[in-house]
Design a protein around this motif. Sequence first.
Motif, short mmCIF file in Angstrom:
data_model
loop_
_atom_site.label_atom_id
_atom_site.label_comp_id
_atom_site.label_asym_id
_atom_site.label_seq_id
_atom_site.Cartn_x
_atom_site.Cartn_y
_atom_site.Cartn_z
N ILE A 59 0.84 -1.20 0.00
CA ILE A 59 0.00 0.00 0.00
C ILE A 59 0.87 1.25 0.00
O ILE A 59 0.64 2.18 -0.78
CB ILE A 59 -0.94 -0.01 1.22
N VAL A 60 1.88 1.26 0.86
CA VAL A 60 2.76 2.43 0.91
C VAL A 60 3.45 2.63 -0.44
O VAL A 60 3.49 3.75 -0.98
CB VAL A 60 3.81 2.28 2.04
N PHE A 62 2.42 1.59 -3.33
CA PHE A 62 1.42 1.98 -4.33
C PHE A 62 1.11 3.47 -4.25
O PHE A 62 1.06 4.17 -5.27
CB PHE A 62 0.16 1.11 -4.15
N ILE A 63 0.92 3.98 -3.03
CA ILE A 63 0.62 5.41 -2.89
C ILE A 63 1.79 6.23 -3.43
O ILE A 63 1.60 7.16 -4.21
CB ILE A 63 0.35 5.77 -1.41
N GLU A 66 1.96 6.01 -7.32
CA GLU A 66 0.91 6.77 -8.01
C GLU A 66 1.17 8.28 -7.90
O GLU A 66 0.98 9.02 -8.87
CB GLU A 66 -0.47 6.45 -7.42
N LEU A 67 1.61 8.72 -6.72
CA LEU A 67 1.82 10.15 -6.53
C LEU A 67 3.01 10.63 -7.34
O LEU A 67 2.96 11.70 -7.97
CB LEU A 67 2.02 10.47 -5.04
N PHE A 316 2.31 13.62 1.72
CA PHE A 316 2.54 12.20 2.03
C PHE A 316 3.92 12.02 2.67
O PHE A 316 4.04 11.42 3.75
CB PHE A 316 2.42 11.39 0.74
N VAL B 127 -4.76 12.07 0.87
CA VAL B 127 -3.70 11.48 0.04
C VAL B 127 -4.15 10.11 -0.48
O VAL B 127 -3.94 9.76 -1.63
CB VAL B 127 -2.40 11.37 0.86
N SER B 131 -4.59 8.99 -4.47
CA SER B 131 -3.90 7.80 -4.98
C SER B 131 -4.90 6.85 -5.64
O SER B 131 -4.65 6.33 -6.73
CB SER B 131 -3.18 7.07 -3.87
#
Lengths: 342, 291
Positions: A59-60, A62-63, A66-67, A316, B127, B131
């Motif tokens: 998850i980390v 992926f975020i 994407e960012l 983030f 955030v 995403s």
Amino acid sequence: MQPQGMVSSADAAASALEAGDGGSPSLIRTFLQGRGSSAVADGTFRNLMMLCSLSIFAIVAFIAWELVKGSSASIHEFGFAFFRTETWDPVSGEFGAWPFIYGTLVSSLLALLMAVPLAIGVAVFLTEMCPRPLRGPISFLTELLAAIPSVVYGLWAVFVLVPLMRDHIGPFLLKTLGWTGFFGGYNMGIGMLTASIILAIMILPIISSITREVMTAVPISQREAALALGATRWEMVRIGVLRNARIGIVGGVILGLGRALGETMAVTMVIGNSPQIAKSLFAPGYTLASVIANEFSEATGDLYLSALMEIGLALFLVTILVNALARLLVWAVTRGAPARVA
Amino acid sequence: MRDSIKTGRVRSAWRWSANHVFTLLAVGSTVLVLAPLVAIFIYLLYKGASSLNWAFFTQIPKPVGESGGGMANAIVGSGIILAIASAIGIPIGIAGGVYLSEYGRGRMLANAVRFTADVLNGVPSIVMGISVYALIVLKAKHFSGYSGGVALGIMMIPTVIRTTEEMLLTVPSAIREAALGLGVPAWRAVVSVSLKTASPGIITGCMLAFARVAGETAPLLFTAFGNAFWSTNPNQPMAALPLQIYVYAISPYDDWHRLAWAGALVLIAMIMVSVSLVRYVASRGILKGAS
């Protein structure tokens, strides 16, 4: 006679087990063979569980991916100057994040300034002074503050806090502290100060619950030693408790800072949403989170969207750093005690 | 001699008053902290209850200018989005917690997962929203209810992992060993013994995670987006209670403000009732034996 018989029957059972073929297999063996080995099932289950816990890293990643992907256009176009530029003008395609960074920092720090003394006061009261029957209900109530959704805080702020600021608190501050220059200009009720107050109310529960946790972790002997030396209750708290718990308290404060930096809805509803840098705290401002909330869905053009994505990326990274630091500090103090979910 | 007695008295008077001043400050700050809580609840009850009626639960929003209308679509939409979120967040979270407590004790990997989960808990929800927007909405080219569910589901995972782990750690090792000693396969021991014993606590943890995301607005802004009409199709933009409250709160119409208060009251009531119900049931031990 009897021992002899038992040995011989055990021998018979052992030879039957080892024989495998020929003779009749034992009941236990047939049962175990019939059920099959559980090694495969155990291994699969274990790996499945591990995979699910590894999803946290996914998850980390992926975020972050994407960012970074989404903001690449903006990073390419503006570089590091993005964070220093003061103009935010989507129409002419000029994007600089400084007003939002400024607004986020000022509102969060002001909120900490208000929340930290109160949170420590509540924690001291609950751990050191509160009559036992009241302790449960009061700590439940402060934790209830954490369960109220952000949007409900915003709703309350818009209809209760804003008029209060406009008609009572604002004029009072202008009269008493107007000479500092921080409380000048036109007071509409919405603005930096109102946003900071609602933020302070929202981050209070987390700071006070962490502070309480680390204060309870201080050994009782420290308190007894201070009292035995003739300390008053306040001196006991200061010397015996706060001094020992200070690293953990700092951790809790930083955790609260992390919350404040990323808080979106309530702040968006009362801060005024105007990308400007003003000395007066009555003036409207804008934060990193609220510019995303307001402009993301109507962002026209790839660069606009990409600039907003880059703001998200900055948010983030900063919150990851702040939270990691806070967790390390809290863990350093409460190590040994079972961890608690905040 | 007299001087030292005098300074001694002054000092003790000073210490006495400092003690009382700080006691007062601590009590005062507690009162000051509880004041907004009480104020918020009184306002919610006062404003919300007076605008709550049958239409609120049965009708969809009326166009601007017409009075009345309700938030039925938003309540249903929230239910669907939260169901999707729970379907994603709860199984993965529980499985992750099982790994941490049953297999990962004292391992570096487990510590890293624990730490990352705590840090992820602090990442702003907005955030998470952008995403998921980049992952699902950009590719599908339209807002959808299920993308909102995915965003909230991801947000549930860290909380569920940590509470599940904590609850499993309270299960005595003797019970596990007894199961293993009887020849039960390890996976079966985890599922039918450890998880079952800890189930009241785990269910409470899941409900807390649920309650936390139930009020989230920011991740839904660019995923579920909101919808003024009936929609039960998760592939379409979908209304949600927190989103509707936000839209109505910042609108300039008194009628919508009333609906926003009523919506906030319903949202808070739903969160509080679900959390306290589960806590009560879990503390009574009724859920023990439920799998």
